[in-house]
Design a protein around this motif. Structure first.
Motif, PDB file in Angstrom:
ATOM      1  N   ARG A 183       0.830  -1.206   0.000  1.00 52.65           N
ATOM      2  CA  ARG A 183       0.000   0.000   0.000  1.00 52.65           C
ATOM      3  C   ARG A 183       0.864   1.255   0.000  1.00 52.65           C
ATOM      4  O   ARG A 183       0.535   2.245  -0.644  1.00 52.65           O
ATOM      5  N   ALA A 186       2.063   1.780  -3.417  1.00 50.16           N
ATOM      6  CA  ALA A 186       0.951   2.175  -4.283  1.00 50.16           C
ATOM      7  C   ALA A 186       0.576   3.638  -4.068  1.00 50.16           C
ATOM      8  O   ALA A 186       0.344   4.378  -5.024  1.00 50.16           O
ATOM      9  N   ASN A 190       0.181   6.104  -7.195  1.00 46.92           N
ATOM     10  CA  ASN A 190      -1.148   6.520  -7.623  1.00 46.92           C
ATOM     11  C   ASN A 190      -2.122   6.508  -6.446  1.00 46.92           C
ATOM     12  O   ASN A 190      -2.812   5.521  -6.216  1.00 46.92           O
ATOM     13  N   ALA A 192      -4.900   7.832  -6.053  1.00 47.42           N
ATOM     14  CA  ALA A 192      -6.307   7.650  -6.420  1.00 47.42           C
ATOM     15  C   ALA A 192      -6.660   6.165  -6.446  1.00 47.42           C
ATOM     16  O   ALA A 192      -7.758   5.774  -6.049  1.00 47.42           O
ATOM     17  N   ALA A 193      -5.720   5.327  -6.882  1.00 50.55           N
ATOM     18  CA  ALA A 193      -5.970   3.883  -6.912  1.00 50.55           C
ATOM     19  C   ALA A 193      -6.158   3.360  -5.495  1.00 50.55           C
ATOM     20  O   ALA A 193      -6.990   2.487  -5.246  1.00 50.55           O
ATOM     21  N   VAL A 194      -5.395   3.894  -4.568  1.00 51.99           N
ATOM     22  CA  VAL A 194      -5.495   3.475  -3.178  1.00 51.99           C
ATOM     23  C   VAL A 194      -6.823   3.942  -2.583  1.00 51.99           C
ATOM     24  O   VAL A 194      -7.515   3.201  -1.893  1.00 51.99           O
ATOM     25  N   ASP A 195      -7.176   5.176  -2.907  1.00 45.89           N
ATOM     26  CA  ASP A 195      -8.415   5.750  -2.389  1.00 45.89           C
ATOM     27  C   ASP A 195      -9.630   4.963  -2.878  1.00 45.89           C
ATOM     28  O   ASP A 195     -10.508   4.600  -2.099  1.00 45.89           O
ATOM     29  N   THR A 196      -9.663   4.663  -4.174  1.00 45.22           N
ATOM     30  CA  THR A 196     -10.813   3.942  -4.713  1.00 45.22           C
ATOM     31  C   THR A 196     -10.836   2.490  -4.245  1.00 45.22           C
ATOM     32  O   THR A 196     -11.857   1.834  -4.334  1.00 45.22           O
ATOM     33  N   ALA A 197      -9.691   1.992  -3.777  1.00 40.42           N
ATOM     34  CA  ALA A 197      -9.677   0.634  -3.238  1.00 40.42           C
ATOM     35  C   ALA A 197     -10.169   0.630  -1.796  1.00 40.42           C
ATOM     36  O   ALA A 197     -10.171  -0.404  -1.136  1.00 40.42           O
ATOM     37  N   GLY A 198     -10.568   1.792  -1.299  1.00 38.48           N
ATOM     38  CA  GLY A 198     -11.145   1.861   0.036  1.00 38.48           C
ATOM     39  C   GLY A 198     -10.125   1.994   1.152  1.00 38.48           C
ATOM     40  O   GLY A 198     -10.410   1.657   2.290  1.00 38.48           O
ATOM     41  N   ILE A 199      -8.915   2.485   0.806  1.00 37.96           N
ATOM     42  CA  ILE A 199      -7.891   2.665   1.834  1.00 37.96           C
ATOM     43  C   ILE A 199      -7.698   4.158   2.030  1.00 37.96           C
ATOM     44  O   ILE A 199      -7.680   4.914   1.066  1.00 37.96           O
ATOM     45  N   LYS A 321      -9.044  14.650  -4.231  1.00 39.50           N
ATOM     46  CA  LYS A 321      -9.985  13.905  -5.064  1.00 39.50           C
ATOM     47  C   LYS A 321     -10.311  14.716  -6.309  1.00 39.50           C
ATOM     48  O   LYS A 321     -10.546  15.909  -6.230  1.00 39.50           O
TER      49      LYS A 321
END
Lengths: 323, 447
Positions: A183, A186, A190, A192-199, A321
């Protein structure tokens, strides 16, 4: 035999001198891999060294010193995080601010508390991290070469030195073999990828800067309580920046970071070793030149020899965001 | 009607001055493919981002399988079986497929066991849905079609029962898009509910069961796809009758304006992106350059616009040569009548922190009409922007709005129109200078 002595001496001081660089560079690695650039390694290390010196002098305990160093350094790391993660401030400006605060406040507090011109009182050997003699060091010291190398080069360093070198494989393992490491890498590339994965991006980055604070605190402790017997003003002397250079030079990877720090440590050791030595043709090399050598090499290496060092893609950019 | 997988009641959302969603209510039956169409900026993406917990609605309620759901973060959405494939893929470019898939759903603090479990699960998903990807491949080495497949796998890996796809075909070739539709039908067969956001009516007709139309933040209507026509949907989308067939007069090509000969361009990595390309463009012509993204169209246009240096080749503009192998100056070319609408408008076309009116004159700011002595004439600039906003229907109509607040399609339009009005001006000028628009077509709107 003369040559061997010289080499063992040289490599021994290389190890000693590269420890603070290594700890600071690994500290920076956690933060920068998470996307938070940290130019304040120097300041956190300096504040850590002061806290270590002060606490060790007051409580006559090396461990109290280290605890204080880590606490102060983590606090500064959190300030950096608060400015650059929560408030999305400029990471470079926040880092520079920490450097200035550390440089100024350590001298002022040192003078106010101990009245020794910004120093902390010298501590006895019980409040320092002294040399550890590894088992069998004396027994096999007589064996040619291997015995010498083991007893003089490997054995006889402070506990922090061994810890610092163990941190290299440990950091590698954390980065590439744990969920936290995945994480962390990551979020630096990116978010945003982490955020959209719910972290949570912010919490992840806060944990990264806390790691940075712990390691710079230990680096400061090493300077004050292993290399010295107390805090001296400006004792980091730019090591935080050299560590940053080593980190970039090593392209943010733990094992190359170790070699980069050893290289810079070696140059430092070399400059001390050949001071005053007369060379054929050139004569005596000016002290100033030798002292500048690590810095000159940093510039040369970074400018040309490393190739393109690609930083973590999201480094330096506060996460917002997007629509 | 079957049980509703998703029900939205009275969703309302504003971003500052932009009212993105107005009191939207919508029911999506389970096990169907539901299309949401609308023009750029109609609020489709915002609505789905609310459903995915990326934004919170100002007002309104969400029900998932009949139960009211408070979706405050993507985690809540994932927990309720909602997965989303974003328009811009949410992948870490230097991670492997497997690493991307497990990110956020690792199942333990250590990676090795998670990776082993994920690999087995991935094989099952690939078998069941025909989604074949090499788990060890690094994302940046994969073509976009496969990257999208990774995004779908990511959602399925998290146990998604409801899958939202935001403009999934924008980056795909027609063949890749057809493959995607086969996958979607297959997923429907397995009982998954799919929401497809798009502005392409062809796709709606091809793959959806029901379709909802959005316009200016409001939900206009929901229809069964089998009972509607592209004409009706288009009318609902724009609010007036539309001719889907473009009435095209016979092109009357005039004199030769732009001539490109043997143009070759290499990118920064030294890869030849444009290889010995020659073509002519005459006055009054629209010339399309087709190809899947990444095959050199961008580089070709950027070179002609003077942004990129050519390796060799000659370009003649209006009979006079342009030195593209040396220091071609985009500003100079702009004066000679070329306007370039860049593909990546956020980075190249617009300064997002600027007001609309400021962006509108960027690059043309040295023209006398915008200046008062050595200073900018703010009043004239605003007036000029207002005129363009009216003329080209840029919403919301506020010249002082920061460009960052415009939606994707609108920002393109404002960037496009900024250049376009220049062209109109030039064509009416007495010197009859060449009027050139370079606009990448790969992401352009088609109805």
């Amino acid at each position: 035999m003369e040559l061997l002595n010289t080499l063992v001496f040289l490599f021994d001081s290389t190890i000693r001198l590269s420890v603070p660089l290594l700890l600071a560079a690994l500290a920076g690695l956690y933060s920068e891999r998470s996307g938070v650039f940290d130019i304040g390694l120097e300041g956190k290390m300096l504040a850590g060294a002061f806290a270590a010196g002060a606490a060790a002098a007051v409580y006559s305990s090396a461990w109290a010193g280290m605890a204080a160093a880590i606490a102060v350094s983590v606090f500064l790391a959190l300030v950096h995080g608060f400015a650059s993660i929560t408030h999305r401030g400029n990471q470079i400006v926040a880092g520079v601010a920490i450097n200035f605060i550390a440089a100024g406040s350590t001298i002022i507090l040192g003078q106010a508390w101990f009245l020794q011109g910004g120093r902390t009182p010298s501590v006895g050997s019980d409040a320092r991290f002294g040399a550890i003699h590894l088992p069998l060091a004396d027994a096999i010291a007589e064996i040619p070469l291997i015995g010498r190398l083991y007893s003089d080069l490997i054995s006889g360093h402070s506990m922090i030195t061994y810890a610092a070198f163990l941190m290299v494989p440990f950091t590698w393992w954390v980065l590439f073999r744990t969920r936290f490491g995945l994480r962390l890498r990551a979020v630096g590339e990116n978010p945003a990828a982490v955020d959209t994965a719910g972290i949570s991006v912010a919490w992840l980055r806060y944990r990264a800067v806390i790691c940075t604070g712990i390691l710079t605190g230990i680096a400061g402790t090493y300077l004050a309580l292993a290399q010295n017997a107390g805090f001296v003003k400006d004792m980091t002397a730019g090591r935080g920046f050299i560590a940053l250079a080593a980190l970039i030079f090593a392209k943010w990877r733990p094992v190359p970071v170790m070699f980069a720090c050893l290289l810079f440590g070696f140059l430092d050791a070399l400059s001390i070793r050949i001071q005053g030595t007369v060379f054929p043709l050139v004569g005596q090399i000016p002290v100033q030149f030798m002292q500048a050598l690590p810095y000159i090499l940093t510039v040369v290496l970074l400018a040309g020899f490393v190739g393109r060092a690609i930083p973590p893609r999201a480094g330096g950019v506060p996460y917002m965001k997007e629509r | 009607m079957a049980d509703a997988a998703i029900e939205l009641r009275g969703i309302d959302k504003s971003f500052g001055a932009v009212h993105a969603n107005r009191n939207v209510s919508l029911k999506i039956p389970a096990g169907t493919i539901h299309g949401i169409v609308g023009e750029n900026g109609a609020g489709k993406s915002t609505l789905m981002s609310i459903l995915y917990g990326f934004y919170q609605a100002d007002r309104g309620e969400i029900y998932i399988h009949g139960q009211q759901a408070a979706i405050l973060t993507p985690n809540d959405a994932i927990g309720r079986g909602i997965g989303m494939v974003h328009q811009h893929f949410m992948l870490v470019h230097n991670f492997t497929v497997l690493e991307n898939i497990i990110l956020g759903a690792e199942g333990g603090p250590l990676l090795n066991p998670s990776v082993a479990k994920a690999r087995a699960e991935l094989e099952r998903l690939e078998r069941d849905y025909g989604l074949n990807v090499d788990p060890e491949a690094v994302i940046e080495d994969l073509p976009v079609g496969l990257q999208q497949r990774v995004e779908i796998l990511k959602a399925l890996f998290r146990g998604a029962e409801i899958l939202i796809l935001d403009e999934p075909t924008g980056v795909l070739t027609p063949a890749e898009a057809d493959h995607l539709f086969r996958i979607l039908r297959c997923l429907r067969q397995e009982g998954k509910t799919i929401v497809l956001i798009t502005h392409k009516l062809r796709e709606i007709m091809a793959v959806t069961d029901n379709v909802s139309v959005m316009r200016q933040g409001s939900l206009m209507a929901t229809r069964r796809t089998s009972e509607t026509t592209p004409e009706e949907l288009a009318e609902l989308m724009v609010g007036r009758r539309v001719l889907l067939r473009v009435e095209k007069g016979e092109a009357k090509p005039g004199e030769l304006l732009l001539s490109v000969r043997n143009l070759s361009v290499r990118d920064s990595r030294g890869v030849t992106m444009v290889d010995d390309v020659s073509f002519d463009v005459r006055a009054g012509e629209i010339v399309g350059i087709a190809g899947v993204a990444g095959n050199g169209q961008t580089e070709l246009l950027e070179t002609i616009a003077g942004i990129r240096k050519a390796l060799f080749g000659t370009v003649t503009l209006n009979g006079r040569p342009v030195d593209l192998t040396g220091e071609a100056d985009p500003g100079d070319l702009r004066k000679r009548g070329i306007a370039h609408v860049p593909e990546d408008r956020h980075n190249m076309g617009l300064v997002l922190a600027f007001e609309e009116s400021e962006n509108a004159i960027l690059g043309y700011h040295r023209q006398k009409r915008y200046l008062k002595g050595p200073f900018l004439d703010t009043e004239a600039i605003r007036q000029d922007a207002l005129e363009k906003i009216r003329k080209y229907d840029i919403r919301p109509p506020d010249p002082r709005l920061k460009t960052a607040k415009f939606s994707g399609g609108i920002s393109k339009r404002s960037c496009f129109r900024a250049s376009w009005s220049r062209i109109l001006k030039y064509s009416s000028s007495a010197s009859r200078r060449a009027e050139w628009m370079l606009a990448p077509s790969s992401s352009s709107t088609s109805v």
